[in-house]
Each structure stands twice: as structure tokens, then as C-alpha cells.
Design a protein around this motif. Structure first.
Motif, short mmCIF file in Angstrom:
data_model
loop_
_atom_site.label_atom_id
_atom_site.label_comp_id
_atom_site.label_asym_id
_atom_site.label_seq_id
_atom_site.Cartn_x
_atom_site.Cartn_y
_atom_site.Cartn_z
N PHE A 1 0.84 -1.19 0.00
CA PHE A 1 0.00 0.00 0.00
C PHE A 1 0.88 1.25 0.00
O PHE A 1 2.03 1.23 0.44
CB PHE A 1 -0.94 0.01 1.21
CG PHE A 1 -0.30 0.43 2.51
CD1 PHE A 1 -0.26 1.77 2.88
CD2 PHE A 1 0.28 -0.52 3.35
CE1 PHE A 1 0.34 2.15 4.07
CE2 PHE A 1 0.88 -0.14 4.54
CZ PHE A 1 0.91 1.20 4.91
N THR A 2 0.29 2.31 -0.55
CA THR A 2 0.92 3.63 -0.55
C THR A 2 -0.13 4.64 -0.11
O THR A 2 -1.24 4.66 -0.64
CB THR A 2 1.43 4.01 -1.96
OG1 THR A 2 2.31 3.00 -2.44
CG2 THR A 2 2.17 5.33 -1.91
N TRP A 3 0.21 5.44 0.87
CA TRP A 3 -0.75 6.41 1.41
C TRP A 3 -0.09 7.79 1.45
O TRP A 3 0.83 8.01 2.24
CB TRP A 3 -1.18 6.00 2.82
CG TRP A 3 -2.38 6.76 3.33
CD1 TRP A 3 -2.99 7.82 2.75
CD2 TRP A 3 -3.09 6.49 4.53
NE1 TRP A 3 -4.05 8.25 3.49
CE2 TRP A 3 -4.15 7.45 4.60
CE3 TRP A 3 -2.97 5.56 5.55
CZ2 TRP A 3 -5.04 7.48 5.66
CZ3 TRP A 3 -3.86 5.59 6.59
CH2 TRP A 3 -4.90 6.53 6.64
N PRO A 4 -0.54 8.73 0.58
CA PRO A 4 0.08 10.06 0.59
C PRO A 4 -0.25 10.81 1.88
O PRO A 4 -1.41 10.98 2.23
CB PRO A 4 -0.54 10.74 -0.63
CG PRO A 4 -1.83 10.02 -0.86
CD PRO A 4 -1.59 8.61 -0.43
N LEU A 5 0.80 11.25 2.57
CA LEU A 5 0.61 12.00 3.80
C LEU A 5 0.71 13.50 3.57
O LEU A 5 0.01 14.29 4.20
CB LEU A 5 1.67 11.57 4.83
CG LEU A 5 1.68 10.09 5.20
CD1 LEU A 5 2.81 9.80 6.17
CD2 LEU A 5 0.34 9.65 5.79
N PHE A 6 1.57 13.89 2.62
CA PHE A 6 1.74 15.31 2.32
C PHE A 6 2.20 15.45 0.87
O PHE A 6 3.16 14.81 0.46
CB PHE A 6 2.77 15.95 3.26
CG PHE A 6 3.03 17.40 2.96
CD1 PHE A 6 2.12 18.37 3.34
CD2 PHE A 6 4.19 17.79 2.30
CE1 PHE A 6 2.35 19.71 3.06
CE2 PHE A 6 4.43 19.13 2.02
CZ PHE A 6 3.51 20.10 2.40
N THR A 7 1.47 16.28 0.11
CA THR A 7 1.84 16.47 -1.29
C THR A 7 2.01 17.95 -1.63
O THR A 7 2.03 18.32 -2.81
CB THR A 7 0.77 15.87 -2.22
OG1 THR A 7 -0.48 16.54 -1.98
CG2 THR A 7 0.61 14.38 -1.99
N GLY A 8 2.08 18.80 -0.63
CA GLY A 8 2.25 20.22 -0.90
C GLY A 8 0.98 20.89 -1.41
O GLY A 8 1.04 22.00 -1.96
N GLY A 9 -0.16 20.24 -1.28
CA GLY A 9 -1.42 20.81 -1.73
C GLY A 9 -1.87 20.32 -3.09
O GLY A 9 -2.90 20.75 -3.60
N LYS A 10 -1.11 19.40 -3.68
CA LYS A 10 -1.45 18.93 -5.02
C LYS A 10 -2.79 18.20 -5.04
O LYS A 10 -3.62 18.42 -5.93
CB LYS A 10 -0.35 18.01 -5.55
CG LYS A 10 -0.57 17.55 -6.98
CD LYS A 10 0.59 16.67 -7.44
CE LYS A 10 1.87 17.47 -7.52
NZ LYS A 10 2.99 16.66 -8.03
N ILE A 11 -3.02 17.32 -4.05
CA ILE A 11 -4.28 16.56 -4.01
C ILE A 11 -5.45 17.50 -3.74
O ILE A 11 -6.51 17.39 -4.39
CB ILE A 11 -4.20 15.44 -2.95
CG1 ILE A 11 -3.20 14.37 -3.39
CG2 ILE A 11 -5.57 14.84 -2.70
CD1 ILE A 11 -3.04 13.25 -2.40
N ASN A 12 -5.28 18.43 -2.81
CA ASN A 12 -6.36 19.38 -2.52
C ASN A 12 -6.72 20.19 -3.76
O ASN A 12 -7.90 20.42 -4.07
CB ASN A 12 -5.94 20.33 -1.40
CG ASN A 12 -5.87 19.63 -0.05
OD1 ASN A 12 -6.48 18.58 0.14
ND2 ASN A 12 -5.13 20.21 0.88
#
Length: 457
Positions: free
Chosen positions: A122-133
Motif C-alpha cells: 500500500f501507498t498512502w500520501p501524507l503530504f503532497t504540498g497541496g497537489k491533491i487538494n
């Protein structure tokens, strides 16, 4: 009992058929309901909006961990291992063992020639710099744009329906006018024939009446064809094969309209095309945020586990850990100024949209003013033409009486009849222009749904 039920069903069916046969009229509100249900363009845009909603749900999934099953099968040309039986013999001598076999087989196999394994990761993004938002917000905005596109499509189709519904009314009312002209010309020909036979008028006067009948008949046939074509166009807008009902909504004049600035101001916030431009501005802002997120690291929780295999490392199952967990970080150090230029591009695109938005607002205000003035002009035309119709009818009466008394020519009667029919047709055209202008005014103001209210007054 069965006979009673059968008779009751027959009665209900007969009543339903009779009701359908008696209801052979189609109001504008009824035609709008049919259009919403049957028009393929509306169905297509509704499906497009549905696609935007599913896209939004898919982007929301970026917040959740991604879980994958994996498996692999490998075959090698030889096994990987070490034969330590020679060292075993030396150790057996040291231990004074007569048979080294007592120490077991020291031919160790690390990996078989054929390997099969399977597991989960599994891979779970914790922080993307706001890309997902930014991606989720952009998807929400696209869904709103889809909704505005549906509203815009419906509003445009209301204007199209008004144009084609009342085009049928115009064409069929024109047919009635042409019929009246033909009836008048036939009556004039009848009178002229009798007067020629009595020697009251010259044969050329009768000939003028014959020509007038022929011309009136030609114009009637042309008007009937126009009416048929108008019904085909209306059927296309409704999304049906044909329209056979009588159109029951008449031409109308709105007793009171809001001032010009009301429609202009209302349009700025409610015209769907302007709303779409505002959403495009917001979408470009999310694009800028997404590009700016590349300056931040991406942090993700990672994990995997080998669930099944045929070659446990270390030789025993109990030595295998069920899960490997960790945190991964990626950070772009250099991309050849790509990210900086992408941000500049996104900002430039936003500025371009803002300029288009300002220009479109001015254009809409101008368009509404133009339509509003034309609407007033058509109303004035209708009022003036009503007065002219009364005068033209009196002129026809006087000319016919004068012809019967021998003081007016056949041409005078024909001209009077054609003048009257021309004025009636002008009034019909002005009435048609009025309702089409009203539909356009309401469309550009974002008030298309109010058009149905005026048709029911």
C-alpha cells in the motif's frame, strides 16, 4: 364479476382514448416539458454533467491509501546455494565422528530455480504540498461548470423553442390571412364577372380580378409550405417525429417589464456563460496551486507484505516478518526551470481569462440593451399596426362599395385587399419578433425560466 371488471376496464380505456382525442392542443408549457424529456442535446449534456460528478468522486479517492496485490513467478537456469559438505567432514573429524552424515546434509539451497511469490502493498500520501487538494477542488469546479453548461443549454433551447413554436404560429396565422385574401379575391371575381356580364365594367377589369385570384392562391400555397416546414423545425427542437397538435399559446405582450438596468445587473451574476468564465478563473487558480506544490516534498506511508511464496528466505517461515512499513519522501531538486515556467504559464492563463471575463460582461450589457430597445420597438409597431388594420379594413369596405357603384376599379379593390393583408402580416411578424426578443432578453439575463410565466398570463 369477471364481466363487470372487463366492462369497467373497457370504459376506462374508452375514456382515456376519448380524452386523448379531445386534447389535440399543445401549449408552450407542455411543449417545454416534452423538450426537456425528449431533446437529445439535453440528454447529452446531462450525461456530460454526470461524467463530471464521477470524476469528482474519483479525485476524492486520492486522499485514501492505494492498496495493490502483486505476484511474480521466476525461473533461473541454476539454483543459488553453497555445498558445505567438505567443511562438514573436517568438522566431523574434529568432533571425532565416524560418519559425517550424522551432522546432516550441508548442501544449503538459498534460492530455488523456480520462485513464486505473492503479497500486498500500500501507498498512502501524507503530504503532497497541496497537489491533491488542488486536484479535488479543480474537479469540484469542473462539476460546477458542467452544471452551468446544462443550465445554459436548457436556456438556449427555451429561446429556440420560443422561436420555433411561435414560428409555427406565425406561419399558420399567415395561412389564415392568405385564405382571407383568397376568399376576398374570389368574391371580387364573382362580382366582377356579374358586372361584366351586365356591361357595367370592361373585360379588363374582370381580368384584373382573375390575376388577383391566381396571385392570392399562389401566396396561400407558399404560406402552407412555410407552415409545414415550421412544424418540422419545432418537432426537431422537441425531439419528436412530428407535431400534429394545434398550438394553443397565442402571441402576447408583457404588461410590465423591469427597467433595462435590472436585466443588465442580473445578468452579471446569473448568465450561465459569465458564471462559467468565473469558474474558469477559479479553475486556473487551482492550477497555479497545483504547479506550486512541486516546490514541496511528497511524503507517503509505504508498506508491503509477502503473503505466499515457495522459497522462504532464511529457510524457515518463522523468520519472515509479515509486514515491512516505512515512510518515503521525494523532493525535486532541479527540473530545468520547468516548474517555474509552468507556474508562469498558469498565471498568464488566469489573466487571459480575466480579460475575457471583463470583455464578456460589457458585451452582455450591450447585447441586453440592444434586445431591450428592439423589444420596445416591436411593441410600438404592434400598437401602430392595430390602428392601421382598422383603417385598412375601412378602406377595403369603401373600395368594394365604390367598385359595385362603378366609381372604383378592380385594381383599387385588389390594392386595398393586399394592403390590408400586408398590414396584418406585418403585425404578425412584429408579434413574433416580440416574443423571440423577450426569450433572448431573458436568456442573456439568466432568467429564461421566467419566459413560461409570461406565456401563461
Amino acid at each position: 364479476m369477471i364481466g363487470y371488471i372487463r366492462n369497467s376496464l373497457t370504459l376506462v380505456l374508452t375514456f382515456s382514448i376519448s380524452l386523448r382525442l379531445c386534447s389535440q392542443s399543445l401549449s408552450f408549457s407542455e411543449s417545454q416539458i416534452i423538450m426537456y424529456k425528449e431533446n437529445n442535446l439535453i440528454k447529452a449534456v446531462e450525461k456530460q454533467e454526470e461524467a463530471y460528478q464521477f470524476d469528482l468522486k474519483s479525485y476524492k479517492g486520492l486522499r485514501f491509501p492505494q492498496v495493490d496485490l502483486f505476484g511474480a513467478g521466476i525461473y533461473r537456469d541454476k539454483k543459488i546455494g553453497a555445498n558445505l559438505n567438505g567443511a562438514r567432514s573436517e568438522i566431523a573429524n574434529i568432533l571425532d565422528l565416524a560418519d559425517p552424515e550424522e551432522l546432516g546434509n550441508w548442501d544449503v539451497n538459498f534460492l530455488k530455480r523456480d520462485i513464486a511469490l505473492g503479497g500486498i502493498k500500500f501507498t498512502w500520501p501524507l503530504f503532497t504540498g497541496g497537489k491533491i487538494n488542488a486536484a479535488i477542488e479543480a474537479s469540484k469546479i469542473k462539476a460546477e461548470i458542467g452544471n452551468k453548461e446544462l443550465i445554459s443549454t436548457k436556456n438556449k433551447l427555451i429561446s429556440e423553442l420560443a422561436e420555433r413554436y411561435f414560428q409555427v404560429k406565425l406561419a399558420e396565422e399567415a395561412v389564415n390571412v392568405r385564405k382571407q385574401v383568397l376568399e376576398g379575391m374570389n368574391q371580387h371575381l364573382y362580382d366582377a364577372t356579374k358586372m361584366e356580364q351586365q356591361g357595367v365594367i370592361a373585360p379588363v377589369e374582370k381580368l384584373q380580378a382573375v390575376v388577383a385570384v391566381s396571385e392570392a392562391n399562389r401566396q396561400l400555397l407558399a404560406a402552407q409550405k412555410d407552415a409545414q416546414l415550421a412544424r418540422l423545425a419545432l418537432a426537431n427542437t422537441l425531439g419528436v417525429d412530428q407535431v400534429i397538435e394545434e398550438l394553443s399559446t397565442p402571441f402576447f405582450i408583457v404588461p410590465y417589464l423591469q427597467p433595462l438596468h435590472y436585466y443588465q445587473d442580473f445578468a452579471i451574476d446569473n448568465y450561465p456563460e459569465l458564471q462559467k468564465l468565473q469558474l474558469q478563473v477559479e479553475l486556473s487558480e487551482q492550477s497555479i496551486k497545483s504547479k506550486q506544490s512541486t516546490y514541496y516534498p511528497t511524503i507517503s506511508a509505504l508498506g508491503n507484505s509477502i503473503l505466499i511464496h515457495n522459497n522462504p528466505i532464511g529457510g524457515t517461515e518463522r523468520n519472515r516478518k509479515p509486514w515491512s512499513l516505512g515512510v518515503g519522501l521525494t523532493y525535486n531538486i532541479f527540473s530545468g526551470m520547468q516548474h517555474k515556467n509552468e507556474i508562469k504559464s498558469a498565471k498568464a492563463l488566469k489573466e487571459s481569462i480575466v480579460y475575457h471575463q471583463d470583455k464578456s460582461k460589457k458585451d452582455i450589457r450591450t447585447m441586453i440593451e440592444k434586445i431591450f430597445q428592439d423589444l420596445q420597438k416591436q411593441e410600438e409597431q404592434i400598437q401602430n399596426l392595430d390602428v392601421q388594420i382598422v383603417q385598412a379594413e375601412e378602406l377595403v369596405r369603401v373600395r368594394k362599395r365604390g367598385f359595385s357603384e362603378g366609381v372604383q376599379t378592380s385594381t383599387d379593390v385588389v390594392d386595398a385587399e393586399m394592403n390590408l393583408s400586408g398590414i396584418k402580416l406585418q403585425k404578425l411578424q412584429a408579434s413574433y419578433n416580440y416574443v423571440v426578443d423577450l426569450a433572448s432578453l431573458l436568456e442573456y439575463s439568466g432568467l429564461s425560466q421566467d419566459f413560461i410565466k409570461y406565456t401563461n398570463q
